[in-house]
Design an enzyme around this catalytic site. Structure first.
Site, PDB file in Angstrom:
ATOM      1  N   PHE A  45      -9.234  -2.644   1.186  1.00 33.28           N
ATOM      2  CA  PHE A  45     -10.092  -2.380   2.343  1.00 33.28           C
ATOM      3  C   PHE A  45      -9.476  -1.222   3.113  1.00 33.28           C
ATOM      4  CE2 PHE A  45     -10.804  -6.798   1.338  1.00 33.28           C
ATOM      5  CZ  PHE A  45     -12.166  -6.985   1.513  1.00 33.28           C
ATOM      6  N   HIS A  88     -10.797  -5.752   7.925  1.00 30.55           N
ATOM      7  CA  HIS A  88     -11.644  -5.610   6.750  1.00 30.55           C
ATOM      8  C   HIS A  88     -12.899  -4.773   7.018  1.00 30.55           C
ATOM      9  CE1 HIS A  88      -9.138  -9.012   5.612  1.00 30.55           C
ATOM     10  NE2 HIS A  88      -9.586  -8.935   4.377  1.00 30.55           N
ATOM     11  N   PRO A 118      -0.356   1.225   6.207  1.00 26.10           N
ATOM     12  CA  PRO A 118       1.023   1.311   5.716  1.00 26.10           C
ATOM     13  C   PRO A 118       1.263   2.510   4.790  1.00 26.10           C
ATOM     14  CG  PRO A 118       0.260  -0.954   5.611  1.00 26.10           C
ATOM     15  CD  PRO A 118      -0.937  -0.110   5.941  1.00 26.10           C
ATOM     16  N   GLU A 159       0.814  -1.211   0.000  1.00 29.03           N
ATOM     17  CA  GLU A 159       0.000   0.000   0.000  1.00 29.03           C
ATOM     18  C   GLU A 159       0.852   1.268   0.000  1.00 29.03           C
ATOM     19  OE1 GLU A 159      -2.535  -3.316   0.941  1.00 29.03           O
ATOM     20  OE2 GLU A 159      -0.652  -2.652   1.875  1.00 29.03           O
ATOM     21  N   ILE A 206      -5.071   0.458   4.748  1.00 25.80           N
ATOM     22  CA  ILE A 206      -4.493   1.715   4.278  1.00 25.80           C
ATOM     23  C   ILE A 206      -3.363   2.226   5.165  1.00 25.80           C
ATOM     24  CG2 ILE A 206      -5.904   3.422   5.523  1.00 25.80           C
ATOM     25  CD1 ILE A 206      -6.348   4.804   2.770  1.00 25.80           C
TER      26      ILE A 206
END
Length: 334
Positions: free
Chosen positions: A92, A138, A98, A69, A96
């Site tokens: 998902f 998730h 990272p 990511e 996000i």
């Protein structure tokens, strides 16, 4: 407010189909628009939101990326700085983090850091929220992280029509947009969506139901149970106004204050945890600006201050119509 480029036919679409339709239209309109992310190409994305785009536009504009990511968003920042309009997908919202440094330290700051020499016209798409019986990471609803950061716009649609129009407006925007898609309602219902391109202006709320007794502010997947609660309470003689904020940064303060001045009571509904959630910001804005109109304490119906639970407790965690109704009754009867 919506702006159609021309009158046209429509088709009945689900919300996820409207995402795909919005992407398709903007990629047709502007060859600088590039879709990128994990499995967005030949597989069409984990939710099939990009299905068919690879075949139509090729692997130079629909790019399958490594599972990284930070690399996805960092690459998109560089693309945007030099004139492209990348639309990276994060599978998902819970994946996000990272890329958080790339988003808040680089994408959000590029305009100010370069004193306007560069902008960062990119849209980071991410399905968010619970209710689909997914495993850990998730089901996140952490929109407040991004609304807190100056330089980012945060958009959360709740209908197919708005999804296509808001996505088009986000892609055309000169600055970075976090576009959060409520996956719980990806395929929950259909709505007529024009075939031609149009935009729905960022930063404008929509009144989904007019009312006089209490204003209920919400967004995304929580809009449907909120409207359901309002309709149920109408049978008891409680007239709710339901305001779908649609854009969380910038907030449509004018619409919030106008609705509250009419009703004098308010409830805010979101599925994110209560502490630090955007309900607190909305309540503070009301009390700073229109305190003298207030008839009762402002209620909050939210998720709980715990990690999102698995399976058996998922429905208990998410605000449902019955819990929303209880809070509205308490506010109106104060």
């Amino acid at each position: 407010m919506s702006q159609q480029e021309q009158t046209t036919d429509s088709q009945s679409l689900t919300l996820v189909q409207a995402v795909r339709d919005g992407l398709y239209g903007e990629m047709q309109r502007d060859e600088d628009v590039i879709v990128m992310g994990e499995d967005v190409g030949e597989n069409g994305g984990v939710f099939r939101a990009t299905q068919g785009l690879h075949e139509e536009f090729g692997d130079q504009r629909v790019v399958d990326t490594p599972l990284a990511e930070s690399g996805i968003v960092g690459t998109a920042v560089g693309m945007a700085a030099y004139g492209l309009r990348p639309v990276p997908e994060i599978q998902f919202l819970g994946f996000i983090y990272p890329a958080f440094d790339q988003i808040v330290s680089h994408a959000a700051r590029l305009r100010t850091r370069s004193r306007g020499r560069f902008t960062c016209p990119m849209v980071i798409r991410a399905p968010y929220g619970g209710g689909i019986r997914a495993p850990e990471h998730h089901s996140e609803s952490t929109e407040a992280f991004f609304a807190h950061q100056p330089g980012l716009k945060v958009v959360v649609p709740s209908t197919p029509y708005d999804t296509k129009g808001l996505l088009a407006a986000a892609i055309r925007d000169p600055d970075p947009v976090i576009f959060l898609e409520p996956k719980l309602i990806y395929r929950a219902f259909r709505e007529d969506v024009p075939d031609e391109r149009y935009t729905v202006e960022l930063g404008e709320a929509a009144v989904r139901r007019e009312g006089t007794d209490v204003s209920v502010f919400t967004w995304g997947a929580m809009t449907r149970p909120t409207i359901e609660a309002a309709e149920n309470l109408a049978e008891e003689g409680i007239d709710c106004e339901v305001v779908d904020l649609r854009t969380l940064s910038p907030l449509d303060d004018e619409a919030i204050l106008e609705s509250f001045q009419k009703t004098g009571r308010a409830v805010v509904v979101h599925e994110a945890p209560k502490t630090g959630g955007l309900a607190g910001e909305i309540i503070a804005t009301i009390q700073e600006e229109v305190l003298l109109y207030q008839e009762a304490p402002i209620g909050r119906v939210t998720g709980f201050d715990v990690p999102f639970p698995l399976y058996a407790l998922e429905d208990y965690y998410l605000p449902e119509a019955a819990r929303i109704e209880d809070e509205i009754r308490e506010t109106v009867e104060f």
